[in-house]
Design a protein around this motif. Sequence first.
Motif, PDB file in Angstrom:
ATOM      1  N   LEU A  56       0.620  -0.660   0.125  1.00 27.35           N
ATOM      2  CA  LEU A  56      -0.067   0.234   0.409  1.00 27.35           C
ATOM      3  C   LEU A  56       1.363   1.350   0.229  1.00 27.35           C
ATOM      4  O   LEU A  56       2.297   1.245   0.751  1.00 27.35           O
ATOM      5  CB  LEU A  56      -0.533  -0.207   0.863  1.00 27.35           C
ATOM      6  CG  LEU A  56      -1.906  -1.192   2.023  1.00 27.35           C
ATOM      7  CD1 LEU A  56      -2.559  -1.092   2.636  1.00 27.35           C
ATOM      8  CD2 LEU A  56      -2.925  -1.424   0.377  1.00 27.35           C
ATOM      9  N   GLU A  57       0.779   2.793  -0.799  1.00 24.95           N
ATOM     10  CA  GLU A  57       1.095   3.763  -0.481  1.00 24.95           C
ATOM     11  C   GLU A  57       0.209   4.788  -0.556  1.00 24.95           C
ATOM     12  O   GLU A  57      -0.869   5.052  -0.496  1.00 24.95           O
ATOM     13  CB  GLU A  57       1.796   3.821  -2.053  1.00 24.95           C
ATOM     14  CG  GLU A  57       2.825   2.698  -2.483  1.00 24.95           C
ATOM     15  CD  GLU A  57       3.980   2.842  -3.239  1.00 24.95           C
ATOM     16  OE1 GLU A  57       4.469   4.015  -3.560  1.00 24.95           O
ATOM     17  OE2 GLU A  57       3.225   2.286  -4.740  1.00 24.95           O
ATOM     18  N   ASP A  58       0.552   6.199   0.318  1.00 19.13           N
ATOM     19  CA  ASP A  58      -0.345   6.889   0.266  1.00 19.13           C
ATOM     20  C   ASP A  58       0.095   7.860  -0.597  1.00 19.13           C
ATOM     21  O   ASP A  58       1.779   8.751  -0.357  1.00 19.13           O
ATOM     22  CB  ASP A  58       0.002   7.399   1.494  1.00 19.13           C
ATOM     23  CG  ASP A  58      -0.251   8.836   2.152  1.00 19.13           C
ATOM     24  OD1 ASP A  58      -1.243   9.570   1.147  1.00 19.13           O
ATOM     25  OD2 ASP A  58      -0.371   9.125   2.987  1.00 19.13           O
ATOM     26  N   THR A  59      -0.147   8.406  -1.797  1.00 15.23           N
ATOM     27  CA  THR A  59       0.599   8.945  -2.905  1.00 15.23           C
ATOM     28  C   THR A  59       0.633  10.561  -2.518  1.00 15.23           C
ATOM     29  O   THR A  59       0.793  11.384  -3.323  1.00 15.23           O
ATOM     30  CB  THR A  59       0.060   8.859  -4.094  1.00 15.23           C
ATOM     31  OG1 THR A  59      -1.328   8.779  -3.943  1.00 15.23           O
ATOM     32  CG2 THR A  59       0.570   6.743  -4.257  1.00 15.23           C
ATOM     33  N   ASN A  60      -0.475  10.892  -0.862  1.00 23.40           N
ATOM     34  CA  ASN A  60      -0.892  12.269  -0.891  1.00 23.40           C
ATOM     35  C   ASN A  60      -0.394  12.757  -0.766  1.00 23.40           C
ATOM     36  O   ASN A  60      -0.612  14.360  -0.322  1.00 23.40           O
ATOM     37  CB  ASN A  60      -2.077  12.999  -2.004  1.00 23.40           C
ATOM     38  CG  ASN A  60      -2.852  12.378  -1.507  1.00 23.40           C
ATOM     39  OD1 ASN A  60      -2.651  11.523  -0.421  1.00 23.40           O
ATOM     40  ND2 ASN A  60      -4.754  11.777  -1.659  1.00 23.40           N
ATOM     41  N   GLY A  61       0.206  11.814   0.333  1.00 18.45           N
ATOM     42  CA  GLY A  61       0.242  12.431   1.791  1.00 18.45           C
ATOM     43  C   GLY A  61      -0.614  12.882   2.879  1.00 18.45           C
ATOM     44  O   GLY A  61      -0.358  13.233   3.723  1.00 18.45           O
ATOM     45  N   ASP A  62      -1.763  12.110   2.411  1.00 15.60           N
ATOM     46  CA  ASP A  62      -2.904  12.585   3.433  1.00 15.60           C
ATOM     47  C   ASP A  62      -2.831  11.120   4.729  1.00 15.60           C
ATOM     48  O   ASP A  62      -4.483  11.858   5.238  1.00 15.60           O
ATOM     49  CB  ASP A  62      -4.377  13.209   2.878  1.00 15.60           C
ATOM     50  CG  ASP A  62      -4.408  11.820   2.016  1.00 15.60           C
ATOM     51  OD1 ASP A  62      -4.123  10.454   2.197  1.00 15.60           O
ATOM     52  OD2 ASP A  62      -5.725  11.601   1.745  1.00 15.60           O
ATOM     53  N   GLY A  63      -2.073  10.731   4.901  1.00 10.78           N
ATOM     54  CA  GLY A  63      -2.564   9.901   6.391  1.00 10.78           C
ATOM     55  C   GLY A  63      -3.025   8.172   5.373  1.00 10.78           C
ATOM     56  O   GLY A  63      -3.229   7.265   6.775  1.00 10.78           O
TER      57      GLY A  63
END
Length: 773
Positions: free
Chosen positions: A124-131
């Motif tokens: 899993l990845e958080d690509t926009n940095g919103d957590g």
Amino acid sequence: MNFPDATPVKRNKIWMHILFITLAILSIHACNKPGKPLQEQTFVRTVVDTNPPVTPLSPEMSIQKIQLPPGYRIELVASEPMVQEPVALAWDGNGRMYVAEMNTYMKDADATGEFEPASRIKLLEDTNGDGKMDKSTVFVDSLVLPRVILPVGDQLLVGVTNIQHIWSYRDTNGDGKADEKKIVFKNDVLDVRNLEHQNGGLLWNLDNWIYPTRDNLRYKYKNGLLVVDTMVDNMIGQWGITSDNYGRLFYSEAGPGLPAVQIQQMPAYGALNFNDQYTQDFTKPWPIIGNLDAQGGKNSLRTEDNTLKEFTSGCGQSIFRGDRLPEDMRGDYFIPEPVGRIIKRGKVINRNGKIYIEDAYQQKDWLASADMNFRPINTYTGPDGCFYIVDMYHGIIQESEWTNPGSYLRQIIEQKELYKNKGMGRIYRVVHEDFTPDPTKPNMLNEPSSKLLTYLDHPNGWWHDNAQQLMIVRNDQSVVPALREIATGGKASLTKSPSPLARIHALWTLEGLDALDKKTLFQAFTDKDPQVRKTAVWISEHFINNNDTEVIQKLASLIEDPSADVRIQLSLSLRNNTSDPSQKIVKVLLAANPHNELMQFSFTTFTETQKKLAAEKERTQNLSPADRALVTNGATTFKQLCATCHGADGKGVLIGGKEMPAPPLVGSPRVKGDKTMLIQLLLYGLKDPVDGKTYPDIMPPMGSNTDEWVASVLSYIRNSGDLGNASSVVTTDEVKQVRAETPQMKEPFTLQLLEIFKLGRAEKSNWNNASAK
């Protein structure tokens, strides 16, 4: 400051405006300040429902059912269908999250299809940095219930159920899917233990050893492989393993309801526990809904509200080491109880070198959920400095060995239709209103070692742990001069003088790079911080094991160190070395510290173990090769499985004032007596009462194992110097015969029924003898 063109009224308004802006800036700064100390507000435990509904809730609705102290809140990181049946997670050096899924776990009470190769590991990845995770790929597919995952560099180490190999998976083309698979540790012996009793964790610790939760093994990562080291005692942890900032390990054991075990000394020095190492209060969960699906049935619940009154499934513990929650959380011990739907918080206290855990609250828990399907089974400190929870969100949490037809759990499962609640799962993080999660996205896999070096002084433990590991995996010798400077208090490339933790990590990184020199070590012996001095003693064992007289002489200067931790470590590190100088130091330490309970008891158990090992070696030499093999194999199984409830010495498990989970074997007439009765007991299990006493759990049936397995375990129990028994071995043929002559049992034996069977055998024997005359 002057305002020449302003009237007095205007000047006052300007000053008020400046004051407001200043306070706002200070408030923003405070919210982002790592580890800000706060006075936690009081809160009240409120039982919501004594017989709650089991209908699954959306993640948003489930979050509303969670009670936390004021200021804390839950945020959703991932949920179904992105993740399903999650049981463990881990981040790589770039902050990408691997999630192990047990997709076939307990789909119904019979565990239909449980061992089908249909489970996965997600990336899993958080690509926009919103957590919140917004990108998902299946990193590995077609697995049998993956249970441990550990990122090492750009690899992911994986262990699955029923197999003891450890594999390495790697994505070589950047598509988020593993396309390279290698065995890094090979063990062809199948793991026949119940899946709840197999290894439940893999941790790269501060000392550069990789520890599982069970057995007497640990590993070193060398040239892409795991090199195994065998320890004298088996660790009895179950699901989950964690460590504090200084490398102390914390295990837990769900079966006997022990929320913390083997916390006093490192496994290499042997197993060691105290009855008072945690308070009785810490063994008591305080759920906010009725827990009717507890394995122990009504006897394990409070009569007034049906809530679980003692731990029965504690797992997934962690020491919080982040920097974006209140300072008083740092170093605290958190352990989920998925049957109770709570997470308990304990304060870890060091008194004269001995560790104690005390409940952080009175008759309430840090986190409690009123959602019947909330199943917290693992917790972690994240790269953002926050607290993470793996919620399996599953109807049936106990394995099928405890959900047989006619059992209490089976009735509850069928009555409430818990088998319908599957295929879901959530990952949460806990945040606090006065702190902002660290938005920095890790990029360690792509950064040079010179940059990794600076993370050794990061306020979040996740960062300095991973920086140390990556420098060692790369074997980058270019950072050795800077590491030596940091270890001895120099700044090197740091922005300030290194903290004690940075100096400790620098020492262990040097050890992992095989670059620790005596000059650096000797200077660490005189460090002003006791934990650095303790680390230096611990890390000197490489020199001690090589009988380095200069190092041993230097260690003698620490005999009167003001820190009990240092003195205890000195005795632990030197006692295996048989040289006269080492033994003299140990003798002086013991004489000078007569009231140090940990030092004295640890040495007593060490000497007793050495005597037992010598006696057992001599004893087995008198057995035939075949019998010796039976006893030896049985010893391994006993220590891996049976010792969990019966104790490594067969005297039972008694920790924290809790009642024994199973009767002692030492002196048991059933162990030394009738073989057939003993074989039947192991094949089909035993339930209360036993010798007039009741125990928290039944003895589960072990008949699914081979005849040889049963014979080996019983042969060890009957013929072990450790247990004080000297009876004949049990052969495979004897087990085979008993299995054939005993009718299939629908539930475990009682002692009364075993005696009836024994009488029947005697009657049959007498009849046959009379008929033959």
